[in-house]
Write an enzyme that holds these catalytic residues in place. Structure first.
Site, PDB file in Angstrom:
ATOM      1  N   ALA A  39       0.840  -1.195   0.000  1.00 56.33           N
ATOM      2  CA  ALA A  39       0.000   0.000   0.000  1.00 56.33           C
ATOM      3  C   ALA A  39       0.869   1.237   0.000  1.00 56.33           C
ATOM      4  CB  ALA A  39      -0.914   0.017   1.220  1.00 56.33           C
ATOM      5  N   ASP A  40       0.424   2.236  -0.732  1.00 54.92           N
ATOM      6  CA  ASP A  40       1.090   3.535  -0.694  1.00 54.92           C
ATOM      7  C   ASP A  40       0.374   4.499   0.243  1.00 54.92           C
ATOM      8  OD1 ASP A  40       3.332   3.901  -3.007  1.00 54.92           O
ATOM      9  OD2 ASP A  40       1.875   2.363  -3.523  1.00 54.92           O
ATOM     10  N   ARG A  41      -0.920   4.269   0.445  1.00 55.84           N
ATOM     11  CA  ARG A  41      -1.669   5.065   1.414  1.00 55.84           C
ATOM     12  C   ARG A  41      -2.956   4.327   1.762  1.00 55.84           C
ATOM     13  NH1 ARG A  41      -1.782  11.168   2.376  1.00 55.84           N
ATOM     14  NH2 ARG A  41      -0.038  11.169   0.923  1.00 55.84           N
TER      15      ARG A  41
END
Length: 372
Positions: free
Chosen positions: A253-255
């Site tokens: 996940a990036d965010r």
């Protein structure tokens, strides 16, 4: 710095006053390290995909500035001006890639460190710079420990949920291994843990168009670690699931928004939909630094658009043109997977599961495990 002895690939090679980043654009055919001398070099390396992966981006940015201030021959300014210098550089580095929250989170924490140093009775520019450097170096150390904890929690979860806990095949997307972190990996760290435990039958990795992080990087890591693995085209994932070859899907996940909506590499949403249709659990593996509690849902996540060349040219934009002249391009780097499609979020502090209302309460989990 290495997360697993001498066998683990290093995307970040750091020692006080020196930083080298593995140029991941040239993998798997060439292993080249670039010297990073200052924040400007760090910004360019992040923006141009020399280094990628949310945790690695944050650490590379922090260390690029640490190297810059380490090599100052002298700073002609006050303590307050030293703080302003560092804060402006951190803001500049955050602008390199907007979607991954780890970078912004790291900048915020580092700003607090230098603010605390300024408040000290012994505050002077050198002491402020020293406090910053030590904090940046600690981020490098902490990331490996965090990733190993994710691997432990994740492997336990997947085995608990599997029909056969001693024989699992897992599908992953993009690159979330030692190349995307300080040296162990998030989603790929879970796969590595399963392999170490002797229960991984096979790892499947997608090519991850258009920049091909899966075929160039994840496949490279899996082969390097001697993990049984198969590369598939992005468009083959549904067929693979239909054939019953996948026990679980795990991505990074990036965010992550406070409701569990998750931004990750483009194509992740498609995998989650396919997994839901085929009754296969879909997991997200990410450190708590990837969680952005200020966002109520994924609708608020800023999605970066990449250059059209990544689609128009071969090799993710690095090779010759193949697309018809005059065609327009839409090339988002990420998409958002709704929380309803996610079975669990694996962090270094444990697994975030859904409550009786089939919803994630990430805020309560974060408060419980951090005490804040």
């Amino acid at each position: 710095m290495s997360g697993e002895g001498d066998t683990t690939l290093k995307s970040i090679c750091y020692k006080p006053g020196s930083l080298q980043l593995l140029d991941q654009r040239k993998l798997p055919l060439e292993t080249t390290y670039l010297e990073i001398r200052d924040a400007a070099d760090g910004w360019s390396a992040i923006q141009e995909m020399v280094v990628r992966g949310a945790p690695a981006i944050a650490i590379a940015a922090a260390l690029s500035l640490a190297v810059e201030v380490s090599n100052f021959s002298g700073f002609d300014g006050s303590s307050a001006e030293a703080v302003t210098f560092l804060e402006n550089k951190l803001d500049y580095l955050v602008s390199s890639r907007p979607t991954a929250v780890n970078l912004a989170d790291a900048a915020l924490k580092l700003k607090q460190v230098i603010a605390n140093a300024l408040a000290s009775s012994a505050a002077e520019p050198n002491s402020i710079f020293k406090a910053y450097i030590e904090a940046a170096e600690n981020m490098l150390e902490d990331d490996v420990a965090s990733n190993k904890a994710i691997g432990t929690f994740g492997s336990s979860l997947l085995r608990q949920q599997a029909k056969n806990p001693d024989k699992l095949s897992v599908l992953t997307h993009c690159n979330t291994g030692s190349l995307a972190t300080a040296g162990y990996g998030t989603a790929l760290g879970v796969i590595r843990a399963l392999h170490t435990q002797g229960v991984l039958e096979r790892a499947y990795c997608t090519e991850t168009r258009p920049f091909n992080q899966g075929s160039r990087l994840t496949a490279f890591e899996l082969v390097h670690e001697k993990i049984p693995a198969t590369l598939i085209a992005d468009s083959a994932a549904a067929a693979l699931m239909k054939d019953g070859r996948v026990d679980g899907v795990i991505v990074g996940a990036d965010r992550v928004a406070s409701n569990g909506d998750t931004a990750n590499k483009i194509g992740t949403y498609s995998l989650a939909l396919c997994a839901k249709h085929h009754g296969i659990p879909f997991y997200v593996a990410a450190p708590l630094t990837s969680v952005d509690l200020s966002l109520s849902s994924g609708k608020e996540i800023v999605i970066e658009e990449r250059t059209a060349k990544e689609l128009l040219n071969t090799h993710g934009g690095l090779g010759e043109r193949i697309a018809a002249p005059g065609i327009s391009v839409w090339n988002p780097a990420f998409d958002v997977t709704p929380a309803e499609l996610i079975a669990g979020i694996i962090t270094e502090k444990g697994v975030i599961t859904k409550n009786a209302n089939d919803a994630f309460d990430i805020s309560s989990f974060a408060k419980k495990v951090t005490g804040n």
